[in-house]
Every structure is written in C-alpha cells, then in structure tokens.
Write a protein that holds these residues in place. Structure first.
Motif, PDB file in Angstrom:
ATOM      1  N   UNK A   7      -2.373   3.946  -4.770  1.00 43.41           N
ATOM      2  CA  UNK A   7      -1.848   2.989  -3.786  1.00 43.41           C
ATOM      3  C   UNK A   7      -1.512   3.682  -2.474  1.00 43.41           C
ATOM      4  N   UNK A   8      -0.960   4.873  -2.561  1.00 43.44           N
ATOM      5  CA  UNK A   8      -0.635   5.635  -1.356  1.00 43.44           C
ATOM      6  C   UNK A   8      -1.910   5.924  -0.569  1.00 43.44           C
ATOM      7  N   UNK A   9      -2.973   6.253  -1.277  1.00 39.95           N
ATOM      8  CA  UNK A   9      -4.269   6.498  -0.645  1.00 39.95           C
ATOM      9  C   UNK A   9      -4.748   5.249   0.111  1.00 39.95           C
ATOM     10  N   UNK A  10      -4.676   4.108  -0.542  1.00 32.09           N
ATOM     11  CA  UNK A  10      -5.140   2.868   0.088  1.00 32.09           C
ATOM     12  C   UNK A  10      -4.275   2.514   1.295  1.00 32.09           C
ATOM     13  N   UNK A  11      -2.976   2.711   1.162  1.00 28.79           N
ATOM     14  CA  UNK A  11      -2.071   2.459   2.295  1.00 28.79           C
ATOM     15  C   UNK A  11      -2.396   3.371   3.466  1.00 28.79           C
ATOM     16  N   UNK A  12      -2.738   4.614   3.170  1.00 28.33           N
ATOM     17  CA  UNK A  12      -3.102   5.550   4.237  1.00 28.33           C
ATOM     18  C   UNK A  12      -4.379   5.099   4.944  1.00 28.33           C
ATOM     19  N   UNK A  13      -5.296   4.537   4.177  1.00 27.87           N
ATOM     20  CA  UNK A  13      -6.511   3.962   4.774  1.00 27.87           C
ATOM     21  C   UNK A  13      -6.135   2.807   5.711  1.00 27.87           C
ATOM     22  N   UNK A  14      -5.254   1.916   5.225  1.00 27.58           N
ATOM     23  CA  UNK A  14      -4.820   0.784   6.044  1.00 27.58           C
ATOM     24  C   UNK A  14      -4.172   1.261   7.337  1.00 27.58           C
ATOM     25  N   UNK A  15      -3.400   2.316   7.235  1.00 27.98           N
ATOM     26  CA  UNK A  15      -2.718   2.853   8.407  1.00 27.98           C
ATOM     27  C   UNK A  15      -3.704   3.505   9.367  1.00 27.98           C
ATOM     28  N   UNK A  16      -4.620   4.295   8.805  1.00 23.10           N
ATOM     29  CA  UNK A  16      -5.553   5.043   9.650  1.00 23.10           C
ATOM     30  C   UNK A  16      -6.440   4.120  10.477  1.00 23.10           C
ATOM     31  N   UNK A  31      -5.345  -6.907   0.971  1.00 24.05           N
ATOM     32  CA  UNK A  31      -5.420  -5.628   0.260  1.00 24.05           C
ATOM     33  C   UNK A  31      -4.139  -4.817   0.465  1.00 24.05           C
ATOM     34  N   UNK A  32      -3.691  -4.737   1.696  1.00 23.07           N
ATOM     35  CA  UNK A  32      -2.490  -3.955   2.004  1.00 23.07           C
ATOM     36  C   UNK A  32      -1.265  -4.559   1.332  1.00 23.07           C
ATOM     37  N   UNK A  33      -1.185  -5.887   1.317  1.00 21.45           N
ATOM     38  CA  UNK A  33      -0.074  -6.562   0.644  1.00 21.45           C
ATOM     39  C   UNK A  33      -0.061  -6.234  -0.844  1.00 21.45           C
ATOM     40  N   UNK A  34      -1.253  -6.263  -1.452  1.00 14.00           N
ATOM     41  CA  UNK A  34      -1.380  -6.004  -2.888  1.00 14.00           C
ATOM     42  C   UNK A  34      -0.866  -4.615  -3.250  1.00 14.00           C
ATOM     43  N   UNK A  35      -1.324  -3.581  -2.543  1.00 14.42           N
ATOM     44  CA  UNK A  35      -0.932  -2.213  -2.918  1.00 14.42           C
ATOM     45  C   UNK A  35       0.500  -1.916  -2.495  1.00 14.42           C
ATOM     46  N   UNK A  36       0.935  -2.533  -1.381  1.00 14.13           N
ATOM     47  CA  UNK A  36       2.318  -2.326  -0.947  1.00 14.13           C
ATOM     48  C   UNK A  36       3.295  -2.880  -1.971  1.00 14.13           C
ATOM     49  N   UNK A  37       2.950  -4.001  -2.561  1.00 16.15           N
ATOM     50  CA  UNK A  37       3.798  -4.603  -3.587  1.00 16.15           C
ATOM     51  C   UNK A  37       3.778  -3.781  -4.873  1.00 16.15           C
ATOM     52  N   UNK A  43       5.437   3.560   7.886  1.00 14.44           N
ATOM     53  CA  UNK A  43       4.507   3.575   9.018  1.00 14.44           C
ATOM     54  C   UNK A  43       3.606   2.333   8.994  1.00 14.44           C
ATOM     55  N   UNK A  44       3.199   1.917   7.793  1.00  8.16           N
ATOM     56  CA  UNK A  44       2.408   0.681   7.698  1.00  8.16           C
ATOM     57  C   UNK A  44       3.252  -0.519   8.129  1.00  8.16           C
ATOM     58  N   UNK A  45       4.532  -0.520   7.760  1.00  8.31           N
ATOM     59  CA  UNK A  45       5.440  -1.601   8.150  1.00  8.31           C
ATOM     60  C   UNK A  45       5.507  -1.731   9.670  1.00  8.31           C
ATOM     61  N   UNK A  46       5.578  -0.617  10.358  1.00  8.67           N
ATOM     62  CA  UNK A  46       5.675  -0.638  11.816  1.00  8.67           C
ATOM     63  C   UNK A  46       4.397  -1.200  12.441  1.00  8.67           C
ATOM     64  N   UNK A  47       3.258  -0.836  11.870  1.00 10.83           N
ATOM     65  CA  UNK A  47       1.969  -1.194  12.479  1.00 10.83           C
ATOM     66  C   UNK A  47       1.537  -2.619  12.129  1.00 10.83           C
ATOM     67  N   UNK A  48       1.729  -3.021  10.875  1.00 10.16           N
ATOM     68  CA  UNK A  48       1.297  -4.350  10.431  1.00 10.16           C
ATOM     69  C   UNK A  48       2.425  -5.357  10.640  1.00 10.16           C
ATOM     70  N   UNK A  49       2.150  -6.417  11.380  1.00  8.97           N
ATOM     71  CA  UNK A  49       3.168  -7.421  11.688  1.00  8.97           C
ATOM     72  C   UNK A  49       3.086  -8.649  10.776  1.00  8.97           C
ATOM     73  N   UNK A  50       2.115  -8.666   9.886  1.00  9.98           N
ATOM     74  CA  UNK A  50       1.962  -9.813   8.996  1.00  9.98           C
ATOM     75  C   UNK A  50       3.181  -9.945   8.081  1.00  9.98           C
ATOM     76  N   UNK A  51       3.643 -11.159   7.890  1.00  8.94           N
ATOM     77  CA  UNK A  51       4.857 -11.403   7.110  1.00  8.94           C
ATOM     78  C   UNK A  51       4.711 -10.934   5.665  1.00  8.94           C
ATOM     79  N   UNK A  52       3.605 -11.274   5.019  1.00  8.98           N
ATOM     80  CA  UNK A  52       3.436 -10.913   3.611  1.00  8.98           C
ATOM     81  C   UNK A  52       3.386  -9.397   3.423  1.00  8.98           C
TER      82      UNK A  52
END
Length: 400
Positions: free
Chosen positions: A67-76, A90-96, A112-121
């Motif tokens: 999950x950390x790997x996928x989150x890093x992809x989302x961030x990058x 996808x990001x919501x799924x792994x973050x949860x 860092x993903x929280x700061x960048x992604x503004x989507x509520x979910x």
C-alpha cells in the motif's frame, strides 16, 4: 508501444527511488511481482490488480509495504492523476486499507498524499488511517493539529469547510489522544459549527488522557479570549480539581488577562471577565502565590473605580482578594488606600462605607503591623461608632 512501456517502467521505477529494491530486499518475491505488474498495468486495470493483491492471503504480511508503494505512486504522479476518478478510487482504497496493517512507516507518505489530493474520500480515508498509525508521532500530530486549526480559522472567516473532512479530523485527533491537541479541539468545540460537530469535539476532548489542569492552562495561554474565559469556567466545574489546582489555573488566567489589550469590543469584555473571575477564584481558594498579580490588578481596578464609581463591585473583590494574600505588599497597598480614605474623611466628612469596611476587614485578615497607624487614626476621625469598633478589632489582630 513496447518501447513506450519499457521507458515508462524505467522512469517510474527510478522516480519511486528505492521502493521496489526495498521490497526485494525484504525477500518477498510476491510483493516484487505485484509491484512490477502494477507498473506495467494500465490505469483501467490498475485498481483490479491492487484489489487482487489485497485479497491475496500470501501477501498478508506485506500489505503495508505494498500500500505504501501504491501511495508513493499516487504522490509521484499527482500532477497528472490527482483529478482522475480511477486514481482517486485507487488511492482511497489503499489509504483506507493501510491503516489496518500497522505499517507505521507509511505515515509521512499518507500525510503528503493528504496535502496533494483534495478529494473528500481520499482525505477521509487518510485521516482514518493516520488515527490508527500516527499515535506517538509528534510530527503527524502537529500537522493534524495545524490542519484543524486552519479549518476553524477558515470557518470563522466566513469560508465553507468540508464537514466530512472536518469530522474525520476531529475523530483522528480524539483517537490519537495526544495532549497537544487539547487546545485545538477546545477551539473547535467553541467554534460556531453545527451542533453535531461541536459535540464530536467534546467527545474527542474526553478521549484525551493526562493532566487536564495543564491542558486548560494551555488553552488559557494560547487560545482567543472567549476560549480562555470558557476554559476558566470549565475548570471551576471540574469536581476533581482541588483548591490548589483552581488557584494555579486562575493565576495563569490573571497573568494572561493583565497582559492583553484587545481592540475588538467582544474580546475586551472577555478579557475583563477573565480578569475579574480569576481574582474571585484566587480569593475563594486563598491562592497566595498570585499575590504580585493580584496587587497589579488592584492598582488597575483602583484607577478604574476612581473614574467610574460603578466599578465598585470589582474594587471590593480586589480588596477582599488582597486580604487573603498574606503579603506585606498587600497590607501596604491597602493601608495606603485607608490613609486616602481617612484624609478624604478629614477634609470633607464623606466616605464610602462598603469600601472602608472591606479595607479594614482585609487589613485585619492580613494582620500586618504596617496597618497599625492607619487603623489607629480611624478612631480619631468622626466615623460612626461601628466603624471605629471594626478598626479596633482589626488592630487587635495585628501581629507584632
């Protein structure tokens, strides 16, 4: 097409800097396989691959790193993908999911993903996981505290806030239960949110364990005037506080109130009320450690009363408070004011009975011999007999 895919794999693999080698070093061929396949997959099939990985019992011990790997992809690749519905899902799924893995190494990635992604979910999922993984992480807790503070300030300025994210922030701080969050949650409770969110803040405050005296003092020192006053009032209602606790809290409140000169009329009234109420609490609990502050307050109210007779009630409170301070400085201040009353009486024949009686009683309570000459002189002036008797009784209580 093959050349493009190979280039994509090389670029992404290098940009993620060590994520894949780290997984390989951990000796998980399965994790390495899933991460390679993830990088090769298209955006439309990526979420299916992740769902399969999360459901694979053989990967159970490596779900956190995956999950950390996928989150890093989302961030990058957030600049390209953060508004893409499939990437958001996808990001919501792994973050949860990562919150259930105990993989605390992911907390900074989550933030860092929280700061960048503004989507509520996405944000709600991240906050839920941070509540599970961030306990004891001062940096994460500080970030969450600051985020909720910013939401409170935005709301007070008239801007809208996302109530789902607000609720998740309150819940996260309550679950983390760190004492540094007390002033922030207290401020949230005092903000004019809909009642359900204020109640949630109250519940979150109740989940914080530790030194409530210190927490309330922090609110009094750090929060706006109206919240300072509310904290002092709440302290009075807490049955577990002994007189020394209340005295210490009131001392902190008086010190703060004497240093503030707000411009806003509402805040001015709150600061005044904070000062007057703290003096009453100090008096009631005989908290002599605050003597210097009470003396400063006395001189301020003395000046107010000279200009505004309607301030007499506060002046009487200040006199009574000085009377339990047990200091020579308090006795000297009251003796000098008695001297002023005697001088006025001698010249005009006029005096304020309530103020005179309060000062004589306070001097008797203090029992300091510095008051002797001033009390003695009361007997030489044309005061009523009961006033002279009161002064003689106070003289008999002086210590030599």
């Amino acid at each position: 097409m093959k050349g493009w895919k190979l280039l994509f794999l090389l670029v992404v693999g290098g940009a993620l800097g060590g994520r894949i080698p780290l997984a390989a070093q951990e000796g998980s061929d399965l994790l390495s396989s899933y991460t390679r396949n993830f990088l090769k997959s298209s955006s439309s099939t990526r979420i299916e691959l992740v769902q399969s990985a999360l459901a694979d019992p053989r990967l159970a011990s490596q779900v956190g790193p995956f999950c950390d790997f996928v989150l890093s992809f989302s961030l990058q690749y957030s600049d390209l993908l953060r508004d893409d519905p499939e990437q958001i899902a996808l990001t919501t799924l792994v973050a949860q999911r990562i919150g259930d893995t105990g993989y605390v190494q992911a907390v900074q990635t989550l933030w860092r993903v929280f700061i960048v992604y503004r989507d509520t979910k996405v944000r709600v999922a991240i906050l839920s996981s941070l509540a599970k993984l961030g306990r004891g992480d001062s940096r994460i807790i500080e970030n969450l505290n600051q985020f909720l503070t910013n939401q409170n300030n935005l709301f007070r300025s008239g801007m809208d806030v996302d109530y789902e994210i607000l609720s998740a922030s309150i819940a996260a701080l309550g679950t983390l239960g760190d004492g540094s969050s007390f002033p922030v949650l207290f401020s949230t409770m005092m903000t004019a949110y809909p009642e359900e969110y204020k109640k949630q803040a109250v519940q979150a405050l109740g989940m914080i364990k530790g030194d409530y005296k210190k927490y309330l003092i922090d609110v009094i020192k750090k929060n706006p005037p109206l919240e300072k006053l509310a904290a002092l009032n709440i302290a009075q209602e807490r049955p577990s506080f002994v007189p020394a606790d209340l005295g210490e809290i009131a001392e902190a409140a008086l010190e703060v109130a004497l240093s503030l000169y707000p411009v806003d009329p509402e805040e001015q009234r709150a600061v005044q009320d904070l000062r007057y109420r703290s003096v009453q609490i100090i008096r009631d609990n005989r908290w002599s450690r605050a003597s210097t502050l009470v003396l400063k307050h006395f001189y301020q109210v003395q000046g107010d009363y000279a200009k505004k007779p309607e301030e007499k009630a506060h002046f009487l409170d200040a006199i009574a408070c000085l009377g339990v301070m047990g200091s020579s400085e308090a006795a000297s201040a009251l003796s000098l004011h008695l001297g002023l009353i005697n001088s006025t009486m001698e010249r005009t024949g006029q005096f304020d009975r309530e103020v005179l009686e309060a000062i004589i009683n306070a001097l008797g309570e203090l029992g300091d011999k510095v008051a002797f000459d001033y009390l003695l002189y009361v007997g030489y002036l044309p005061y009523p007999a009961d006033i002279k008797t009161l002064a003689r009784n106070a003289m008999n209580r002086l210590r030599w």
